[in-house]
Design a protein around this motif. Structure first.
Motif, PDB file in Angstrom:
ATOM      1  N   GLN A   4      29.215  48.907  21.658  1.00 37.22           N
ATOM      2  CA  GLN A   4      30.440  48.686  22.086  1.00 37.22           C
ATOM      3  C   GLN A   4      30.655  47.547  22.333  1.00 37.22           C
ATOM      4  O   GLN A   4      31.293  46.603  22.219  1.00 37.22           O
ATOM      5  N   LYS A   5      30.642  47.439  23.769  1.00 37.26           N
ATOM      6  CA  LYS A   5      30.673  45.997  24.189  1.00 37.26           C
ATOM      7  C   LYS A   5      30.016  45.001  23.521  1.00 37.26           C
ATOM      8  O   LYS A   5      30.890  43.487  23.311  1.00 37.26           O
ATOM      9  N   SER A   8      31.766  44.279  20.492  1.00 38.23           N
ATOM     10  CA  SER A   8      33.743  43.636  20.944  1.00 38.23           C
ATOM     11  C   SER A   8      33.408  42.050  21.522  1.00 38.23           C
ATOM     12  O   SER A   8      33.990  41.676  20.635  1.00 38.23           O
ATOM     13  N   LYS A   9      32.405  41.592  21.490  1.00 35.26           N
ATOM     14  CA  LYS A   9      31.863  40.056  22.163  1.00 35.26           C
ATOM     15  C   LYS A   9      32.123  39.933  20.525  1.00 35.26           C
ATOM     16  O   LYS A   9      31.973  38.689  20.160  1.00 35.26           O
ATOM     17  N   MET A 176      22.149  41.679  27.431  1.00 38.99           N
ATOM     18  CA  MET A 176      22.962  43.004  27.399  1.00 38.99           C
ATOM     19  C   MET A 176      22.003  42.977  25.679  1.00 38.99           C
ATOM     20  O   MET A 176      21.904  43.986  25.603  1.00 38.99           O
TER      21      MET A 176
END
Length: 241
Positions: A4-5, A8-9, A176
């Motif tokens: 999800q992160k 988003s980025k 990440m």
């Protein structure tokens, strides 16, 4: 959740630099490393809710003797057509040319082969897995080794080939991609390059890590400088005169 992160980025970068348009056919440069595997999953997920409809394929360049069988299954599971291109890049760089500093020649050969095959397969764009840390490292390497302020662009149009290169992960930090690779158990293909881990980029990566420990926030500031074109000031002799 990391995905999800990541999404988003990536979505923010895609919007900021207008990377994807309706009916694009995008070739992902899939090396089998953690970054390109993360990019594959990001774009595979992004197309599900993207306001623009686009096609994806994955292209892997085999430099010689690499078993990429896990990538076939992965791409099949993600419903992304997969193409493995056999090359003699390793032989040219290390056996024929015997390059002491092989990275530049290897990168040029890989870039040319990837772009040529993307065009042959009907793509108008190529997506690469460069992330935020890659951008900062390239920024420093240009100053340290070339004496110029320079970095790759999030989006570049290659006029000769009429092909656009996009880097949807430029806002994503390397930690990440490592976290996602571990959590989702990506089938990482070991880098076959004999120079892996012994390059100028690796030296800069280690230096940057040390600097960020000694001066917390230095990576954030360097990335901010890379994006702050309005406050760029260099010694332009003609303007200063």
């Amino acid at each position: 959740m990391p995905m999800q992160k990541l999404l988003s980025k990536a979505r923010q970068a895609i919007q900021d630099f207008d990377m994807i348009q309706e009916n694009d056919k995008i070739a992902i440069g899939l090396s089998g490393g953690k970054d390109s595997l993360t990019l594959l999953h990001i774009l595979s997920n992004y197309r599900k809710f993207s306001p623009q409809k686009f096609e994806l394929i994955a292209i892997t360049l085999n430099p010689g003797g690499v078993d990429n069988a896990p990538l076939y299954k992965l791409c099949e599971d993600l419903d992304v057509p997969f193409y493995e291109i056999q090359t003699n890049i390793k032989e040219i760089v290390f056996d024929i040319r015997k390059e002491k500093n092989p990275c530049s020649l290897c990168a040029n050969l890989r870039r040319g082969a990837l772009n040529d095959n993307a065009k042959k397969l009907g793509c108008n764009k190529v997506a690469l897995g460069h992330h935020k840390d890659d951008a900062i490292e390239t920024f420093l390497m240009s100053m340290f080794y070339e004496g110029r302020v320079n970095c790759f662009s999030p989006k570049t149009h290659m006029d000769k080939q009429d092909l656009t290169i996009i880097r949807p992960m430029v806002y994503i930090e390397e930690y990440m991609t490592k976290k996602a690779t571990k959590e989702y158990n990506y089938p990482v293909i070991e880098n076959p390059c004999p120079a892996n881990g012994h390059t100028k980029r690796q030296d800069v990566k280690e230096l940057l890590s040390k600097l960020n420990k000694d001066m917390p926030g230095v990576k954030k500031n360097l990335f901010g400088a890379l994006n702050n074109s309005e406050k760029l000031f260099i010694w332009d002799k003609d303007k200063i005169k």
